[in-house]
Design an enzyme around this catalytic site. Sequence first.
Site, PDB file in Angstrom:
ATOM      1  N   GLN A 346       0.131   1.965  -8.805  1.00 17.31           N
ATOM      2  CA  GLN A 346       0.883   3.201  -8.981  1.00 17.31           C
ATOM      3  C   GLN A 346       1.757   3.384  -7.751  1.00 17.31           C
ATOM      4  O   GLN A 346       1.267   3.277  -6.636  1.00 17.31           O
ATOM      5  CB  GLN A 346      -0.081   4.383  -9.093  1.00 17.31           C
ATOM      6  CG  GLN A 346       0.577   5.685  -9.468  1.00 17.31           C
ATOM      7  CD  GLN A 346       0.469   5.957 -10.963  1.00 17.31           C
ATOM      8  OE1 GLN A 346      -0.563   6.392 -11.431  1.00 17.31           O
ATOM      9  NE2 GLN A 346       1.523   5.663 -11.693  1.00 17.31           N
ATOM     10  N   SER A 516      -3.125   5.757  -4.090  1.00 14.09           N
ATOM     11  CA  SER A 516      -3.536   6.168  -5.424  1.00 14.09           C
ATOM     12  C   SER A 516      -4.738   5.337  -5.841  1.00 14.09           C
ATOM     13  O   SER A 516      -4.819   4.151  -5.513  1.00 14.09           O
ATOM     14  CB  SER A 516      -2.383   5.924  -6.405  1.00 14.09           C
ATOM     15  OG  SER A 516      -2.854   6.032  -7.726  1.00 14.09           O
ATOM     16  N   THR A 517      -5.648   5.959  -6.589  1.00 16.57           N
ATOM     17  CA  THR A 517      -6.795   5.211  -7.115  1.00 16.57           C
ATOM     18  C   THR A 517      -6.485   4.692  -8.523  1.00 16.57           C
ATOM     19  O   THR A 517      -7.356   4.258  -9.241  1.00 16.57           O
ATOM     20  CB  THR A 517      -8.054   6.105  -7.023  1.00 16.57           C
ATOM     21  OG1 THR A 517      -8.165   6.549  -5.674  1.00 16.57           O
ATOM     22  CG2 THR A 517      -9.338   5.373  -7.364  1.00 16.57           C
ATOM     23  N   HIS A 518      -5.203   4.740  -8.908  1.00 16.32           N
ATOM     24  CA  HIS A 518      -4.804   4.310 -10.242  1.00 16.32           C
ATOM     25  C   HIS A 518      -4.507   2.820 -10.302  1.00 16.32           C
ATOM     26  O   HIS A 518      -3.404   2.416 -10.661  1.00 16.32           O
ATOM     27  CB  HIS A 518      -3.590   5.114 -10.716  1.00 16.32           C
ATOM     28  CG  HIS A 518      -3.808   6.593 -10.591  1.00 16.32           C
ATOM     29  ND1 HIS A 518      -2.795   7.495 -10.485  1.00 16.32           N
ATOM     30  CD2 HIS A 518      -4.945   7.320 -10.541  1.00 16.32           C
ATOM     31  CE1 HIS A 518      -3.284   8.721 -10.369  1.00 16.32           C
ATOM     32  NE2 HIS A 518      -4.590   8.641 -10.394  1.00 16.32           N
ATOM     33  N   ALA A 519      -5.479   2.021  -9.924  1.00 21.08           N
ATOM     34  CA  ALA A 519      -5.372   0.578 -10.148  1.00 21.08           C
ATOM     35  C   ALA A 519      -5.613   0.341 -11.635  1.00 21.08           C
ATOM     36  O   ALA A 519      -6.569   0.873 -12.194  1.00 21.08           O
ATOM     37  CB  ALA A 519      -6.405  -0.154  -9.306  1.00 21.08           C
TER      38      ALA A 519
END
Lengths: 590, 316
Positions: A346, A516-519
């Site tokens: 992200q 972001s932790t949206h891997a």
Amino acid sequence: MATEHERVEIVTIGGGATAAMLAALILPETSHRVVSIEQGDDRWTYPDFGHNHDALAHESRYAMMQDLSQVSWTWRPDANSPALPMRQYGSFNPGQGLGGSMVHWTALSWRFAPETFEYRTHYTERYGADRIPDEMTVQDWPISYDDLEPYYDTVEYDMGISGQAGNLGGTIIPGGNPFEGPRSRPYPNPPLAESAFGQMFSAATKKLGLHPFPTPAGILSRGYTDRFGNNRAACLYCGFCTRYGCEVGAKTSPITTWLPPALETGRYEVRTRSHVIGIETAPDGTATGVRYVNADGEEHFQPADIVVSSSYTLENIRNLLLARSDAHPDGIGNDRGMVGKNYTYQMSQTPAKGVWEGRRFHFYMGNGCTAPQVFDYDSDHFDHSDLDFIGGARIFASAGQRQPLESANGLLEGLTDRQWGADWKASFAQNWDSVGSVGINGESPAYAGNFCDLDPNYKDAWGRPLLRITFGWRENERRMYRFIAERCAEMLDAMGPDRATYTRELPDYRYDVYQSTHATGGCIMGNDPGDSVTNSYGQVWDTPNVFVTGAALYPQNPSPNPTLTLAALAYRTAEAIRDRYFDAPGELLS
Amino acid sequence: MPDPAVQAVAPEGITRRAFIGAGSALGGLMLVACTSDTLTVGPEHNHVHAPGESGYLTGEEMRTVDAITARIVPGDDMDPGARQANVVAYIDAKLASFEGFAEPSYLSGPFVDVIRSGSAAAMPGAIAVAEDQLYRYGYQSGVLPQEMYRRGIPKLDEYSRSRFDSAFADLAEDQQDAILTVLDDIQQASEGQSARGQTGSPSGQQQGGGSQNSGEMDAARAIFADIDAGAFFSTLRADTMEGMFSDPLHRGNEDMAGWILVGYPGIQRAYSPTEMLRGTRRRTQSIESLPEMNTDRGDGIPLEALQRQLPGVREG
Ligand code: SF4
């Protein structure tokens, strides 16, 4: 000798969000049993979150995050560079413990735009095939927005989302997101309270001809009772939300919503402080269950008809890659080398930041959702004909929950010469609550050169290879950022700051700074085993009694936060397992 | 098969041995590869620094660390800074409470070892890291905080003496600032320019960045030798900010000086939508003054939604 447990229908790797959703939706109408193996502790709204407003413990010392001393992930910018482990938290913050990351999450709750689901087709039809760079491996999802709409709708009502509809059955509703896909019902709850800075952003962006709207939040704006009978309180705007569990259960999590109905059946069990160390398979390649090490270091085996890898994106990829056997020499799901492909991230940046001297915005109140958004430059909502990139970003004003401790590490970056000393201190004292920004969450398209595999050098606490991430931004994203950053600067300038700082070029990806932790991606879903790991249910093509849930399924990452979509997908998978899978166990669902 | 060494190779071939090596670190680090949620316990909660009594730092080290924090967040009695907020007590307590890091950390080898370029080829299986790319990977050295302080402070004094003929704590404030500025520049140089924003007015006018004295940076690097001077500074800076702005529960931020400085009311239960727009007047308070969550609303009937700890969840 491993202790062998009684066979159950479903075992999940991780006791997080999608595991609780599957249990809550499958168990009440069946006689099945579900067991989840969770590496972290149990925790409950009360007493665990009743007295947790400590920024040092939660934000500097990562109280709710996975224990890096046991498992980490290595990274390299490209396949020619060395990979080194994440030794301390940086780029992303996956959680552990009962309920997983969806307990400490920020709770932005988006539906993806209709064109997101037909990404390659959409850009090809509108702009021609040559607009997609050769190295980009973006592809269509195996389901459409319309397929997923009923599940989005159900999830939104189960979670009690607070927001303003923008498109009700094709009718554009003023004040909502006019670019969203048509929805069958409005949000169940009105938007959260507005912030002072957010009001300023909305007024300025409206003047620019844009369409600001309140963030749809998985946080209750008023008391709410869901269909499971959970009776929940409204948000207190306490200011300690992201990286904390909510002390009143206003922030939707597995603890507030899915665990109660699942556990009430008496047929859901979560075994905490237990780490799965392998998916076991029979000689024919079928999964037989999971091996795990419990809190006392003893090895256990939980046999099951179905194994669900319901961990964080990166661990889902690793779970499959590590499940190597004669039947699966390169791991489950990897008979065509697709596991780890289309790893995406992200683009989370702050292109424009300003100071409004003498103003106080009360940024320390509220949460990460108390801010408006602009989607005019997201996805393909703007004409890309004369632009040199594809994709876009959601753009938003600074929200709430500001902490002095966290601010000391970068709030004045770009605004003061040094981040310490007398000048810095004077400016920090003056401006701590007067600095606001325009930030973005941008798309991350997939590339052949961005992928995950097993690291050859670094191991976890049980001697298993860590996952190795190969990831870097490409020219398309640098161009996209340049364009989006200019739009952010226009918006910020329209808000009339006294001073401002702009980041006009996309910095190189770095592993040590939180973004972001949206891997996402790495176990992607598709129409065909040749271009994906699973079908649209997350069912692994080459091992149909293994399912993957979560954002690892996304073929590429659009700009909105991933959680609501992974929840809708889990609902669809739960329904298929509950109603159809056991009619023909081990067969692919169609 | 031996662990391959991970090596950072300076692009221009001038290198310094900046980090501890794989073999030497591995055994020692495994021993402290655990984390603790234990709250920091430090010296008595007062201005009298109690050197070495229950903390980690010696009296002389306390004096140096206190002097550093007092330049990172300067102050006086009218306008408290790190010294007035007793930040050194926070740092000492933190160092005493955690053998390793206070946060979860992956501490298995191999560690990065900056060596002379060219010898990478001599080590079979070695991985070469370009020195100017190392910052993108974050912390890699394997140097733990206690060691960073114990070995870094004498280097700081040595560099201070070489430049101004006195130990750091005895220098004038502008001399101390000059020393710390060089260390900050070393840290920033190690991160390249790629991550730095452009500063300007809304019309796009550019302002200059920080000055860089490359001669002094080289001198400091040579003296610090195998301790990374930039990492030493960023550790001190980060710890000072923690001690200045975290809850007084953790021993720093005395009298909530850091919070009062910025106008933060500290730990509160709730704000109303009206307060979100117009602001509020609250007495600044620590989490220790926050009333317990009132789960029974005072009528003795607990709220089921808050109390729920359901059966079915247990240790595996
Ligand atoms: S801001 Fe609201 S939702 Fe978030 S933790 Fe506080 S009360 Fe809960």
